[in-house]
Design a protein around this motif. Sequence first.
Motif, PDB file in Angstrom:
ATOM      1  N   HIS A   1       0.821  -1.211  -0.110  1.00 55.16           N
ATOM      2  CA  HIS A   1      -0.057  -0.113   0.210  1.00 55.16           C
ATOM      3  C   HIS A   1       0.861   1.231   0.107  1.00 55.16           C
ATOM      4  CE1 HIS A   1      -3.427   2.516   1.500  1.00 55.16           C
ATOM      5  NE2 HIS A   1      -2.539   3.195   1.960  1.00 55.16           N
ATOM      6  N   GLU A   2       1.771   1.484   0.946  1.00 55.01           N
ATOM      7  CA  GLU A   2       2.808   2.588   1.026  1.00 55.01           C
ATOM      8  C   GLU A   2       3.631   2.624  -0.369  1.00 55.01           C
ATOM      9  OE1 GLU A   2       2.232   4.532   3.364  1.00 55.01           O
ATOM     10  OE2 GLU A   2       0.858   3.457   4.518  1.00 55.01           O
TER      11      GLU A   2
ATOM     12  N   HIS B   1       1.636   4.235  -2.944  1.00 55.99           N
ATOM     13  CA  HIS B   1       1.645   5.641  -2.917  1.00 55.99           C
ATOM     14  C   HIS B   1       2.504   6.616  -3.571  1.00 55.99           C
ATOM     15  CE1 HIS B   1      -1.751   6.536  -0.348  1.00 55.99           C
ATOM     16  NE2 HIS B   1      -1.367   5.773   0.638  1.00 55.99           N
TER      17      HIS B   1
ATOM     18  N   GLU C   1      -5.560   7.528  -1.302  1.00 56.92           N
ATOM     19  CA  GLU C   1      -5.902   6.279  -0.655  1.00 56.92           C
ATOM     20  C   GLU C   1      -6.775   5.122  -1.268  1.00 56.92           C
ATOM     21  OE1 GLU C   1      -4.150   5.679   1.786  1.00 56.92           O
ATOM     22  OE2 GLU C   1      -3.454   7.719   2.593  1.00 56.92           O
TER      23      GLU C   1
ATOM     24  N   TYR D   1     -10.968   5.831   2.262  1.00 58.46           N
ATOM     25  CA  TYR D   1     -10.554   4.603   1.549  1.00 58.46           C
ATOM     26  C   TYR D   1     -11.096   3.779   0.657  1.00 58.46           C
ATOM     27  CZ  TYR D   1      -6.649   5.600   4.540  1.00 58.46           C
ATOM     28  OH  TYR D   1      -5.363   6.081   5.152  1.00 58.46           O
TER      29      TYR D   1
HETATM   30 ZN   LIG Z   1      -2.362   5.290   2.519  1.00 62.58          ZN
END
Ligand SMILES: [Zn+2]
Length: 306
Positions: A118-119, A122, A137, A189
């Motif tokens: 996930h990170e 980004h 997100e 989200y």
């Molecule tokens: Zn995030």
Amino acid sequence: MTGARLLMLAAVTLAATASGGAPRVLAVDGVRLQVESSGGDFNAGAAAIDAWLRRSAAIVAAYYGTFPVPAVRIELRVEPGAGVQGGSTYADPDALIRVRVGREVTAAQLESDWVMVHEMTHLALPDVGPAHAWLSEGLATYVEGIARVHAGNRSEQDVWAEELRQMPRGLPQAGDAGLDRTHTWGRTYWGGAMFCLMADVDIRRRTHNARGLEDAVRAIARASGGLKAAWPIERVLRTGDAAVGTMSLEDLYARMKDSAWTPDLPALWRDLGVESDGDSVRLNDAAPLAPVRHAIMAPSAETPRS
Ligand SMILES: [Zn+2]
């Protein structure tokens, strides 16, 4: 904000030095990961940590065709307990990911971790500002599951089951004023992830499965250089749409940015052939959009250049 961040950064760097955790560099799939940990050692050992970081980077690199940035610093903060506990990603000016990890994290927890993927995701999207956090997100939430399926790190059933269960949390509630103006956890989200799923389905329908959301986000990452660029959301969506030859992203944004428009999720699951089956799902290949569902979960090699 920047000053405070720099001070925090200095504190973490000092802590890393004090605990003796020497920074190390991992090279994987064209990206240089500079890894530092602070707060002691992990019981699982450095090799398990490195394997987790390499695997996560390879998953993201495969989805985007290449890792979104050439180098990223990863700061791991050792915390009491187990599991991967949460993270955040920065690009001011260099790519930096901070993740808190329990000292007793197990190899199995690292194997099934979603946080690092996930990170890292980004890093591929330009900074679109806090009003559009739902896009960054939502995209990270949506891409994490699919990229892990592509890499064989998660099952297709598991991802559809999670979307079936969680996506209703992204629907507008009473008083909703659209994605740009309603900054709740659910809208940010799962409302953002819902936008991404609907865009992915729409692109694939309109292009007869020749293109998908991943082609759009690959083009956005390539044109912008990722998170260190600040782009208006309109430019991000226009760039993505141009790459796949549809108006899917811009049309959906016009519909969802400032209104409580509610998509018919049950109809979407029915068309895709995603049927609830207790805690899991049954996937129905007789459904009209089953080929789209298959295309979403099939890894694609290279974005064809035109
Ligand atoms: Zn995030």
